[in-house]
Design a protein around this motif. Structure first.
Motif, PDB file in Angstrom:
ATOM      1  N   GLY A 181     -15.145   2.764  10.951  1.00  0.00           N
ATOM      2  CA  GLY A 181     -13.984   3.616  11.118  1.00  0.00           C
ATOM      3  C   GLY A 181     -13.124   3.686   9.877  1.00  0.00           C
ATOM      4  N   ALA A 182     -11.846   4.013  10.045  1.00  0.00           N
ATOM      5  CA  ALA A 182     -10.917   4.215   8.935  1.00  0.00           C
ATOM      6  C   ALA A 182     -10.773   2.946   8.101  1.00  0.00           C
ATOM      7  CB  ALA A 182      -9.555   4.649   9.480  1.00  0.00           C
ATOM      8  N   GLY A 183     -10.885   3.113   6.787  1.00  0.00           N
ATOM      9  CA  GLY A 183     -10.683   2.000   5.873  1.00  0.00           C
ATOM     10  C   GLY A 183     -11.843   1.049   5.752  1.00  0.00           C
ATOM     11  N   SER A 223      -9.660   2.445  13.262  1.00  0.00           N
ATOM     12  CA  SER A 223     -10.624   1.408  12.865  1.00  0.00           C
ATOM     13  C   SER A 223     -11.127   0.695  14.116  1.00  0.00           C
ATOM     14  CB  SER A 223      -9.977   0.387  11.931  1.00  0.00           C
ATOM     15  OG  SER A 223      -9.548   0.990  10.737  1.00  0.00           O
ATOM     16  N   TYR A 224     -12.408   0.276  14.063  1.00  0.00           N
ATOM     17  CA  TYR A 224     -13.022  -0.383  15.210  1.00  0.00           C
ATOM     18  C   TYR A 224     -13.637  -1.716  14.765  1.00  0.00           C
ATOM     19  CZ  TYR A 224     -12.782   4.366  17.118  1.00  0.00           C
ATOM     20  OH  TYR A 224     -12.358   5.602  17.531  1.00  0.00           O
ATOM     21  N   ILE A 225     -13.381  -2.754  15.574  1.00  0.00           N
ATOM     22  CA  ILE A 225     -13.992  -4.065  15.318  1.00  0.00           C
ATOM     23  C   ILE A 225     -14.616  -4.555  16.618  1.00  0.00           C
ATOM     24  CG2 ILE A 225     -13.572  -6.488  14.746  1.00  0.00           C
ATOM     25  CD1 ILE A 225     -11.404  -5.623  12.851  1.00  0.00           C
ATOM     26  N   PHE A 226     -15.901  -4.852  16.549  1.00  0.00           N
ATOM     27  CA  PHE A 226     -16.621  -5.409  17.692  1.00  0.00           C
ATOM     28  C   PHE A 226     -17.092  -6.810  17.314  1.00  0.00           C
ATOM     29  CE2 PHE A 226     -20.504  -6.489  19.910  1.00  0.00           C
ATOM     30  CZ  PHE A 226     -20.210  -6.164  21.237  1.00  0.00           C
ATOM     31  N   THR A 227     -16.747  -7.815  18.130  1.00  0.00           N
ATOM     32  CA  THR A 227     -17.146  -9.190  17.833  1.00  0.00           C
ATOM     33  C   THR A 227     -17.162  -9.994  19.132  1.00  0.00           C
ATOM     34  OG1 THR A 227     -16.728 -11.092  16.383  1.00  0.00           O
ATOM     35  CG2 THR A 227     -14.799 -10.008  17.348  1.00  0.00           C
ATOM     36  N   ALA A 228     -17.320 -11.311  19.015  1.00  0.00           N
ATOM     37  CA  ALA A 228     -17.303 -12.220  20.167  1.00  0.00           C
ATOM     38  C   ALA A 228     -16.534 -13.475  19.792  1.00  0.00           C
ATOM     39  CB  ALA A 228     -18.723 -12.579  20.596  1.00  0.00           C
ATOM     40  N   ASP A 229     -15.984 -14.144  20.790  1.00  0.00           N
ATOM     41  CA  ASP A 229     -15.209 -15.355  20.535  1.00  0.00           C
ATOM     42  C   ASP A 229     -16.097 -16.576  20.332  1.00  0.00           C
ATOM     43  OD1 ASP A 229     -16.078 -15.259  23.130  1.00  0.00           O
ATOM     44  OD2 ASP A 229     -14.247 -16.074  24.013  1.00  0.00           O
ATOM     45  N   VAL A 236     -13.569  -3.830   3.615  1.00  0.00           N
ATOM     46  CA  VAL A 236     -12.506  -2.840   3.428  1.00  0.00           C
ATOM     47  C   VAL A 236     -12.867  -1.846   2.320  1.00  0.00           C
ATOM     48  CG1 VAL A 236     -10.677  -4.308   4.316  1.00  0.00           C
ATOM     49  CG2 VAL A 236     -11.275  -4.445   1.899  1.00  0.00           C
ATOM     50  N   ASP A 237     -12.563  -0.588   2.574  1.00  0.00           N
ATOM     51  CA  ASP A 237     -12.860   0.493   1.623  1.00  0.00           C
ATOM     52  C   ASP A 237     -11.550   0.921   0.980  1.00  0.00           C
ATOM     53  OD1 ASP A 237     -14.052   2.499   0.192  1.00  0.00           O
ATOM     54  OD2 ASP A 237     -14.194   3.884   1.888  1.00  0.00           O
ATOM     55  N   PHE A 258       0.847  -1.195   0.000  1.00  0.00           N
ATOM     56  CA  PHE A 258       0.000   0.000   0.000  1.00  0.00           C
ATOM     57  C   PHE A 258       0.882   1.244   0.000  1.00  0.00           C
ATOM     58  CE2 PHE A 258      -3.216  -2.475   2.788  1.00  0.00           C
ATOM     59  CZ  PHE A 258      -3.694  -3.140   1.665  1.00  0.00           C
ATOM     60  N   LYS A 259       0.357   2.299  -0.583  1.00  0.00           N
ATOM     61  CA  LYS A 259       1.052   3.582  -0.447  1.00  0.00           C
ATOM     62  C   LYS A 259       0.935   4.079   0.994  1.00  0.00           C
ATOM     63  CE  LYS A 259       0.386   5.042  -5.239  1.00  0.00           C
ATOM     64  NZ  LYS A 259      -0.231   6.049  -6.149  1.00  0.00           N
ATOM     65  N   ALA A 260      -0.251   3.907   1.560  1.00  0.00           N
ATOM     66  CA  ALA A 260      -0.466   4.282   2.959  1.00  0.00           C
ATOM     67  C   ALA A 260      -1.569   3.384   3.509  1.00  0.00           C
ATOM     68  CB  ALA A 260      -0.860   5.739   3.084  1.00  0.00           C
ATOM     69  N   PRO A 261      -1.403   2.832   4.720  1.00  0.00           N
ATOM     70  CA  PRO A 261      -2.453   1.969   5.281  1.00  0.00           C
ATOM     71  C   PRO A 261      -3.705   2.781   5.593  1.00  0.00           C
ATOM     72  CG  PRO A 261      -0.755   2.402   6.913  1.00  0.00           C
ATOM     73  CD  PRO A 261      -0.247   2.961   5.616  1.00  0.00           C
ATOM     74  N   PRO A 262      -4.867   2.159   5.521  1.00  0.00           N
ATOM     75  CA  PRO A 262      -6.119   2.891   5.790  1.00  0.00           C
ATOM     76  C   PRO A 262      -6.189   3.462   7.197  1.00  0.00           C
ATOM     77  CG  PRO A 262      -6.551   0.779   4.732  1.00  0.00           C
ATOM     78  CD  PRO A 262      -5.111   0.769   5.119  1.00  0.00           C
ATOM     79  N   ALA A 263      -5.627   2.767   8.188  1.00  0.00           N
ATOM     80  CA  ALA A 263      -5.766   3.197   9.582  1.00  0.00           C
ATOM     81  C   ALA A 263      -4.405   3.240  10.261  1.00  0.00           C
ATOM     82  CB  ALA A 263      -6.698   2.256  10.327  1.00  0.00           C
TER      83      ALA A 263
END
Length: 994
Positions: free
Chosen positions: A321-323, A281-287, A395-396, A64-69
């Motif tokens: 969030g970002a990306g 960037s934010y990720i919400f999940t469960a195991d 991913v955006d 990548f040229k620059a990471p999204p987050a």
């Protein structure tokens, strides 16, 4: 006279030599059987439980040229079900309003599919490292909460710095040895299942908030927080703890969903105000999720997890969030990047209407896909051990960067494949490559060329295809040795079964004499030394090959054992050849009988295999057995004898117990009543024993010498001990319920009753029915004192069926003897006798070990299963010990399990004496049939699923494998009670029949 005496002496000497040879060979067979089963039992760990993790791969960073987050926040709500997260409450309000707003306006959502075992450690490893449970955890102590048994890479490893807060069972797995991490956990004492555990989630948030607050006074911390490639991990345990303690439908659990949503909102607000750069960037999940059934035997709380039920595998996933792409209206296209999911139920199902999200595109993922998603958002290499596929639906990016991200993901998985291929090739003389990836270099070059000419669509498709092939290649090398090892082990078991069968045919049947008119000349012609020499050469050659391939030492043992067994079989080729010629010489009726007996035997053994997982099958079994046995007896003997009706009723009574719950409920009254039932059964047996002189169907089993019994009051004393044990059960239970201490004198009385009662059967009369009745009464006090419910009644029901078996066999014996006498076959009968009044085994005798196995297993499954052992009620040992002592308590529990087994084996030994069949020959038939079951269980071992399913599959295989030792030990123990049983003479029966 002198010549005839010499001939008799020669025959006697020959018989003695033959008997010594048989005993020597049987000792050798027992030693060989124990060794073989011990070695082959270990094979499942070389086949099913090898670690998939390899080392030596280089990370692949996306171009990548620059990471999204610049930073990523991972919020894991431990034990949160997808449906409870998305659905509204009873008033129509949604429990997670903030995250629901994110789904509708700012981010993407879906269901993350976990793979069993759905436990916390495997789930977090899957999310953060990108691979599923390491099967070698079974053998290396990585079970459940412990650290993973093999070192592995993770997103945290690749980050510049990781901040983690949460449970002491999870956070140290990833950060304990990570130098670039800041982490903190709460004490184990905080995990109190008696309270609302949502405060644990608040604790994690408070620690992170205090970190940000400290940065205002700490320049170094401030500088660190402003760096890129940061990961912030908050482990929120509240839902898991509350689910276990209160079930996932409880108000406490459902309220905890609101708590984690509020924490997500506060984390988002806190960071957006802190950074103000929109680069988080934010990720919400469960195991894993949470079910309201006991899915795992190690969790004794109302809510549970572990298996592949959708309530455990389906977890929420919200990313923003970002990306990250913004919400997208639903389209007719597939709502996931792949149609293959790792959990075990249907997918691509419509989103439930009550979730209220039907108009927004849903992107489902496998749980391991979250790791490459996090890496891509931060512009980091994927964890080198990851098997996750990057979910592009989240991913955006521009098309060129999407292709680069997928290509980096593909190269990372391909590197694992190449590493495994290289390791296997370096240790193989004849290497079989994975042909579908033979030209992987050319495929990569072609993809790079397509990218250079900006044909991104074709490049994307080829990269995804190459990634799928790499995943198939990983599975190929994970199971590379399976075919070889499973073939060798299966051939070994088959060889052992054939060796046992040959020994039984040669030593305990008349076939050896029928097949070989002069067997010693035939055996002399059989030059076994050449066969054995060839076997040694073959064994040595295989060992050299295995050594050159750097194979583990156990591989040598597997091959050596199998070659040795088949060498023994080939050494008997003359006997086998002549036997086949004899059978083909017009013995068609006999062949049909053999095939029919084999088919019935296989059916019964398959039934027993299935009964390990479904104990209710015994209900059908004994219901049918009662009808069939009664119908046969009705045709053979007068109904006035009462035997057919008794056999049917006894089988039907026993059939009810496998319908009862495996977890035995407390029922003190039933245990006390069982004492009376046991005494009544004993009294009935004694009455029949003493009043059966005129009944030809009872004569042999109630044979008495003319002299008076040594201890005429023994029965009454044993009945008194049974009654006294019932009194002590009542007394001990009342003390426990009133929370009073059980006095030492009470414990002493219980120990004395249990110990003394087991000695008394040795002094009983030695007729079959008298001795077995005494054994039944002798073990009853111990069993009653260790019982808490219906299992005490089961003890009596099992005894009734065992008596029914004796009556059935005695009736068959009587009918056979009458038939022989009427046909003047007395001479033929004498020809089929071995030494010590023991006859040869016949094909019809196969029923004896088969019935024994059915009764042997129902003695265990009649009152429980493997899970019920792990969660036994501690009150069952309270009458003997009140101080916690795991070893003594486990010993008492095992002894309780042994008592029904010993009763069955005592009856088995008595029937062998009654029918005059060789008991050792029947023992080898039992082992032969058990090993047919062992082969089935060998192929049923699982390395996926819940820990209970994996553990049970190993236990089933191990227990049946150990039966060669287990049954032998029980035979040795019970021989003390059964060795001097005497049977009524055949002459008496002959007179009655006449």
């Amino acid at each position: 006279m002198g010549g005839s005496d010499g001939i008799l002496g020669m025959k006697e000497g020959e018989r003695n030599r033959s008997e010594k040879w048989i005993k020597r060979r049987e000792r050798w067979l027992v030693i060989l059987g124990i060794t073989l089963h011990a070695v082959y039992m270990l094979s499942i760990f070389d086949i099913y439980f090898k670690t998939p993790i390899v080392h030596g791969m280089h990370p692949v960073k996306p171009r990548f040229k620059a990471p999204p987050a610049k930073r990523l926040v991972l919020l894991v709500a431990d034990g949160l079900r997808a449906d409870k997260f998305f659905e509204p409450d009873s008033e129509g309000n949604h429990r997670a309003p903030f995250l629901r707003n994110i789904i509708k306006n700012r981010g993407r959502w879906g269901v993350s599919h976990a793979r069993p075992p759905t436990e916390s450690r495997p789930g977090h490893v899957s999310i953060i490292a990108g691979f599923y449970e390491d099967p070698s955890a079974v053998t290396k102590g990585g079970f459940r909460w412990k650290a993973n048994p093999v070192k592995f890479d993770s997103v945290f490893n690749q980050s510049r710095h990781t901040f983690a807060y949460g449970s002491p069972d999870i956070v140290p797995i990833f950060c304990g040895a990570l130098p670039h991490s800041t982490w903190k956990t709460y004490p184990h004492e905080f995990e109190d299942f008696a309270t609302d555990a949502s405060f644990l989630d608040e604790w994690s948030f408070d620690q992170f908030q205090s970190l940000l607050n400290r940065s205002a006074q700490d320049p170094e911390l401030k500088e660190l927080l402003l760096q890129d490639n940061l990961v912030i991990f908050l482990h929120l345990l509240g839902c898991d703890s509350n689910g276990h303690a209160h079930r996932p439908y409880s108000s406490i659990y459902l309220n905890n969903v609101k708590v984690v949503d509020h924490i997500a909102e506060r984390v988002y607000t806190l960071l957006e105000h802190y950074y103000k750069d929109n680069r988080t960037s934010y990720i919400f999940t469960a195991d894993h999720g949470m079910s309201d059934k006991d899915a795992d035997m190690l969790w004794l709380y109302p809510g549970s997890h572990g298996d592949g039920h959708p309530s455990n595998t389906d977890t929420p996933l919200v990313v923003w969030g970002a990306g990250v792409k913004y919400p997208k209206p639903i389209s007719s296209s597939n709502n996931s990047d792949h149609g293959v999911f790792v959990d075990e139920h249907a997918h691509d199902m419509p989103t439930p209407v009550d979730w209220g999200l039907n108009g927004i595109e849903r992107v489902d993922v496998n749980q391991a896909d979250i790791a490459p998603l996090m890496s891509t958002l931060l512009g980091l290499p994927c964890p080198v051990n990851s098997v996750g596929n990057l979910p592009l639906g989240y991913v955006d990016m521009i098309e060129a960067e999407e292709v680069e991200a997928v290509l980096a993901n593909t190269k990372q998985i391909l590197n694992q494949f190449l590493c495994k291929s290289k390791i296997k090739q370096s240790n193989s003389l004849y290497f079989k490559p994975f042909k579908q990836l033979a030209h992987h270099s050319a495929a990569l070059e072609h993809i790079e060329h397509l990218i250079s000419i900006k044909d991104y669509g074709t490049a994307m498709k080829l990269a995804q295809n190459l990634r799928n092939l790499a995943l198939k290649g990983l599975q190929y090398f994970q199971t590379y040795d399976w075919l070889m090892l499973m073939t060798v082990i299966t051939l070994g078991y088959i060889g052992w079964i054939i060796c046992l069968l040959l020994h039984i045919l040669q030593s305990y049947t008349s076939l050896a004499g029928d097949v070989f008119k002069n067997p010693h000349d035939a055996w002399q012609r059989n030059n076994k030394m050449k066969v054995y020499l060839f076997g040694c050469v073959l064994m040595g050659a295989i060992s050299v090959l295995l050594f050159m391939e750097h194979s583990p030492p156990l591989y040598h043992a597997y091959f050596s054992m199998t070659v040795f067994l088949w060498t023994q079989i080939v050494g008997e080729y003359q006997f086998i050849k002549t036997l086949c010629r004899w059978l083909s010489g017009g013995k068609y009726n006999y062949i049909i009988k053999i095939l029919a007996s084999s088919a019935v035997s296989i059916f019964i053994l398959e039934f027993l295999v299935n009964s390990f997982t479904e104990r209710k099958l015994y209900t059908c079994c004994f219901f049918v057995m009662g009808i069939v046995a009664a119908f046969y007896l009705f045709q053979a003997i007068p109904w006035r004898s009462g035997i057919p009706i008794y056999v049917c009723c006894a089988c039907w009574f026993l059939s009810f117990f496998t319908l009862m719950p495996a977890e035995i409920p407390d029922n003190n009254g039933l245990v006390i009543a069982s004492g009376a039932i046991i005494v009544i059964i004993g009294a009935a047996a004694r009455w029949l024993d003493q009043h059966s002189e005129g009944n030809k169907y009872w004569l042999r089993i109630s044979y008495h010498k003319m002299e008076k019994p040594r201890f005429p009051v023994l029965f009454f004393f044993q009945a008194l001990l049974v009654g006294l044990s019932s009194v002590m059960v009542s007394l001990s239970t009342s003390h426990r319920k009133e929370k009073q201490e059980l006095h030492a004198i009470h414990q002493l009385i219980n120990w004395s009753i249990a110990g003394f009662s087991m000695v008394l059967p040795l002094f009983s009369e030695n007729s079959l029915l008298s001795r077995l009745t005494s054994i039944f009464l002798g073990f009853a006090p111990s069993f009653l004192l260790l019982s808490i419910g219906y299992e005490a009644v089961f003890y009596g029901a099992l005894a009734l069926v065992l008596v029914a078996w004796i009556l059935f066999e005695n009736t068959i014996l009587h009918l056979m003897m009458v038939k022989k006498l009427s046909a003047s076959m007395k001479r033929t009968g004498e020809m089929t006798m071995l030494e010590n009044d023991v006859r040869y085994l016949q094909l019809s005798d196969v029923r004896i070990p088969l019935i024994f196995l059915i009764l042997f297993y129902v003695a265990f499954f009649g009152t429980g299963n493997f899970a019920s052992i792990a969660s036994f009620e501690i009150s069952s040992v309270y009458r003997f010990i009140t101080v916690f002592s795991p070893f003594l308590m486990a010993t008492l529990l095992i002894f309780k399990l042994f008592i029904p087994f010993m009763l069955v084996i005592c009856v088995f030994s008595a029937i062998a004496k009654l029918l005059q069949v060789p008991r050792v020959g029947c023992y080898f038939l039992v082992i032969l049939f058990s090993d047919v079951m062992t082969i089935r269980f060998f192929f049923l071992v699982r390395n996926t699923g819940s820990w209970m399913e994996i553990g049970n599959s190993i236990s089933h295989f191990g227990i049946v494998s150990a039966q060669v030792v287990f049954v032998l030990l029980l035979f040795a123990l019970t021989n003390t009670y059964t060795k001097d049983i005497q049977i009524g003479s055949a002459g008496s029966i002959s007179q009655k029949a006449a």
